[in-house]
Design an enzyme around this catalytic site. Sequence first.
Site, PDB file in Angstrom:
ATOM      1  N   LYS A  78      25.419  38.900  29.869  1.00 44.29           N
ATOM      2  CA  LYS A  78      26.448  38.006  29.343  1.00 44.29           C
ATOM      3  C   LYS A  78      26.221  36.533  29.697  1.00 44.29           C
ATOM      4  O   LYS A  78      26.678  35.645  28.965  1.00 44.29           O
ATOM      5  CB  LYS A  78      27.837  38.445  29.820  1.00 44.29           C
ATOM      6  CG  LYS A  78      28.296  39.756  29.195  1.00 44.29           C
ATOM      7  CD  LYS A  78      29.737  40.065  29.543  1.00 44.29           C
ATOM      8  CE  LYS A  78      30.194  41.342  28.849  1.00 44.29           C
ATOM      9  NZ  LYS A  78      31.639  41.583  29.039  1.00 44.29           N
ATOM     10  N   ASP A 119      36.130  38.539  25.182  1.00 39.63           N
ATOM     11  CA  ASP A 119      36.646  39.298  26.324  1.00 39.63           C
ATOM     12  C   ASP A 119      37.985  38.761  26.804  1.00 39.63           C
ATOM     13  O   ASP A 119      38.895  39.520  27.136  1.00 39.63           O
ATOM     14  CB  ASP A 119      35.648  39.276  27.483  1.00 39.63           C
ATOM     15  CG  ASP A 119      34.536  40.301  27.339  1.00 39.63           C
ATOM     16  OD1 ASP A 119      34.727  41.285  26.609  1.00 39.63           O
ATOM     17  OD2 ASP A 119      33.479  40.106  27.971  1.00 39.63           O
TER      18      ASP A 119
END
Length: 274
Positions: A78, A119
């Site tokens: 990420k 997210d």
Amino acid sequence: MAHSLSPSSQGTAFIDVYGLIGFPLGHSFSAKYFAEKFSRESIAATYENFQMEQLPDLHQWAMAHPDLRGFNVTIPHKQTIIAQLDALSPAATGIGAVNVVRIVRSDDGEVRLLGDNSDWVGFTESLRPLLRPDIQRALVLGTGGASRAVIVALRKLGIHPTYVSRYPLPQGVEVGGAVVPVLTYDALTPETMKTHPLVVNTTPLGMHPKVEEAPAIPYAWLTSAHVLYDLVYNPLETRFMQLGKAQGAVVKNGLEMLHLQAEAAWEAWHTLAL
């Protein structure tokens, strides 16, 4: 590392492809979620896992998969993926982590990779029903890419976060332009646990197949006033959640967060313009 999945390569009609890159991917429910979405909404697309322990040259990889329209990003990429992207959304820039990439293709076959973060949206909306006015502070377990979205989301909700790490980081960790203080697990005290009624696990501890693992917080000091949120969703009830529930705490896994961030990712794959 990655496998070709393009139906067009088999001589059939072109079909949009989406996917997930990360390592390992045995825990992920994303492919199942999107398969059900595509079937339910009659969308001509597929979603596949691309297990990658190390990132390849992603521009070349995307060019080799001409039907790929976008992909999700999970552990451990990420943050490291950012160096290969052509542009970041304001959310991804502020968080410093990416879990959604849109592929924009030009007529000459070149690609642009646009990074976003959904997210924080999924976490915010999943956590919101559990919040109470007295929840003003939170402990965030783990300092990886997923934790950065959690930190930003908590701040937007008016909750002050503190990291908990295995390693002492006296200078704290910078996220979104502000420093987050860091405590080690052995520095947690009864008072700390009392004043931080929200505990969020962003580590992979307890994820299938290592389901007996759990973060080393002092569970005996938890009470019914605590809320434990685990980003892990496989198994649906982790050891972290079980230990919290045994003390009367409210617990929740990350499956709803996955669904909510997936819908935000779907939107980004079709509208993100940078």
